[in-house]
Enzyme design. Structure first.
Site, PDB file in Angstrom:
ATOM      1  N   ASP A 149      -1.722   5.257  -5.863  1.00  0.00           N
ATOM      2  CA  ASP A 149      -1.996   4.338  -4.751  1.00  0.00           C
ATOM      3  C   ASP A 149      -2.079   2.892  -5.236  1.00  0.00           C
ATOM      4  O   ASP A 149      -2.957   2.540  -6.017  1.00  0.00           O
ATOM      5  CB  ASP A 149      -3.316   4.751  -4.080  1.00  0.00           C
ATOM      6  CG  ASP A 149      -3.635   3.907  -2.856  1.00  0.00           C
ATOM      7  OD1 ASP A 149      -2.729   3.223  -2.348  1.00  0.00           O
ATOM      8  OD2 ASP A 149      -4.791   3.935  -2.415  1.00  0.00           O
TER       9      ASP A 149
ATOM     10  N   ASP B  29       0.838  -1.199   0.000  1.00  0.00           N
ATOM     11  CA  ASP B  29       0.000   0.000   0.000  1.00  0.00           C
ATOM     12  C   ASP B  29       0.870   1.244   0.000  1.00  0.00           C
ATOM     13  O   ASP B  29       1.437   1.622   1.030  1.00  0.00           O
ATOM     14  CB  ASP B  29      -0.912  -0.011   1.234  1.00  0.00           C
ATOM     15  CG  ASP B  29      -1.927   1.125   1.229  1.00  0.00           C
ATOM     16  OD1 ASP B  29      -2.104   1.757   0.166  1.00  0.00           O
ATOM     17  OD2 ASP B  29      -2.540   1.387   2.278  1.00  0.00           O
TER      18      ASP B  29
END
Length: 494
Positions: free
Chosen positions: A347, A110
């Protein structure tokens, strides 16, 4: 003789270091799709699309309504290569604990967060029923590694984890006596538990320090991670790759922390596409011979500073092309203000790209006009099943789908492969359909855009088939088209 032996040892050390720098280290990883049985039936793909669209929207809304974080660390250089395993998420494996009793944990990669955490026994997870885990691993959470210890409330990393809270406040929360706080002598008290929230879940954890291994020959002895004992909708740990001091890259040697990249193998929510893993390269070299690809292939866009969320990799989106038409985007996608609002976050932990309502409407309307001109018919049933729109009856042999490209600051044009923005699959009626794989930030509620935070998110589905390099040293993010399986093969042979 002794001097010659010293030079010989030094030469061998340089040779090993040079080999590591050029070739990196690789690890095999599992993926969430591999645990699905059957993984490629129509109902399963619809469910994955629906859950991924809901999760993408939830993560983005969570950012706009507020999260927490800390300032970035200094960087530099060396190269380590690891594989990533895709589902709608990508995972990497770490080992924790001393070499004699090491255990493996699979964590979601992440880049939109900066904490490395995993479940520790005893562990309670609310609203986690039916959530997939990497490789279908349903084993019990590990106890805290026996070689790890709680970090002190006086540690700067404790302050970073608690949104840069003052040491005095943290020592008070750790029940330090006042005289110890005033004399700066409460270092023996452990950092208080921290609360960490994502857009789609949260956890309470304790910060610990211990041995974490990235490969058989690569370990960090005093790595700081969080042991979570309670979580909401988060049954699997996360490896935060954001720019904060607690992130995984930030805790590696300077030669590894300043530049990393990954190349996500296209999967289209089908396990049979996942023949080889996706390479993650820590300390990604700019040497074309070392990586098997040319540095000149990349287009770069500068990183925007976010004073409120400095761990985000924020970039400026300027226009979107649909067919031959350039569409001007909302101005907040091109800058970040002093309150941390605006910009587009790159992201790896969000599946689909999120655009503000007005920008999404312009893109979707132009896409619909081009599709109607090419005589595609709307498939509204698929829209209800997947949460994506617009959808059309479509055959993979059709060539009239308009091209889509994203144009970032710095003259960085990222032309998306068709499968990255318009994926074909079977409807419940058995007909071939395809949907635009971009999403509206506001959905049916434009009030969701009023919470501040990032204006948009570049999701991992749109990043498939590109090597995406996060060049923290140079303050930029780069994109280059790649055959990610070939890149993996090249790296794994070295």
């Amino acid at each position: 003789m002794r001097l010659q032996l010293c030079f010989l040892c030094f030469g061998l050390l340089l040779l090993v270091s040079s080999s590591l720098q050029c070739h990196g280290l690789l690890l095999p990883l599992t993926n969430t799709l591999s645990s699905l049985r059957p993984a490629n039936d129509t109902a399963t793909i619809h469910r994955l699309l629906r859950s991924s669209s809901l999760r993408s929207a939830a993560r983005h809304r969570g950012r706009r309504h507020g999260t927490r974080r800390a300032p970035p660390p200094p960087p530099r250089h060396r190269q380590l290569s690891l594989p990533l395993a895709p589902g709608s998420d990508y995972t990497l494996s770490l080992s924790v604990g001393p070499p004699s009793t090491t255990s493996s944990v699979s964590l979601f990669l992440d880049t939109g967060s900066d904490l490395v955490w995993f479940p520790c026994a005893p562990f309670t997870c609310m609203l986690c029923e039916g959530k997939a885990t990497p490789g279908g691993n349903h084993s019990s959470p590990l106890p805290p590694p026996i070689d790890s210890r709680r970090i002190s409330c006086a540690s700067p990393l404790c302050s970073a984890a608690h949104s840069s809270a003052p040491t005095s406040d943290l020592c008070a929360a750790a029940r330090c006596p006042l005289d110890a706080i005033e004399t700066d002598s409460c270092a023996s008290h452990a950092c208080p538990p921290l609360y960490y929230a994502y857009g789609d879940g949260s956890l309470v954890a304790n910060l610990r320090r211990g041995r974490v291994g990235l490969a058989a020959s690569m370990a960090v002895e005093n790595f700081t991670f969080a042991c979570a004992h309670t979580a909401l909708a988060e049954p699997v740990g996360v490896a935060g790759f954001g720019r904060g001091p607690l992130s995984l890259p930030a805790q590696l040697a300077p030669s590894l922390s300043g530049r990393f990249s990954y190349c996500l193998v296209a999967h289209s929510f089908r396990a049979d596409r996942l023949i080889r893993p996706s390479p993650l390269i820590l300390g990604r070299s700019t040497d074309a011979a070392a990586i098997g690809a040319s540095e000149t292939d990349f287009v770069y866009t500068p990183l925007l500073h976010n004073p409120k969320h400095p761990y985000f990799y924020s970039v400026a989106l300027e226009t979107v092309s649909v067919g031959g038409k350039r569409i001007q985007v909302q101005h907040e996608l091109g800058y970040v203000d002093r309150d941390g609002n605006g910009g587009m976050v790159v992201d790896s932990g969000t599946t689909f790209t999120m655009l503000p309502s007005d920008t999404f409407s312009r893109v979707a309307d132009e896409f619909a006009r081009a599709m109607a001109a090419a005589r595609f018919t709307r498939a509204e049933g698929a829209e209800a099943q997947t949460g994506l729109a617009p959808c059309y009856h479509y055959s993979p042999s059709d060539r009239a789908v308009p091209p889509v490209a994203l144009h970032f600051r710095g003259n960085a044009t990222v032309a998306l492969p068709r499968r990255n923005y318009f994926m074909g699959f079977k409807s419940e009626e058995g007909r071939s359909v395809g949907c635009l794989m971009l999403m509206n930030v506001g959905g049916n509620n434009d009030d969701d855009e009023d919470g501040g935070g990032p204006a948009g998110t570049l999701g991992n589905f749109q990043q498939q088939g590109f090597e995406v390099v996060y060049d923290v040293d140079a303050g930029r993010v780069g994109f280059a088209r790649r055959r990610c399986t070939d890149l993996w093969d090249t790296l794994s042979r070295r």
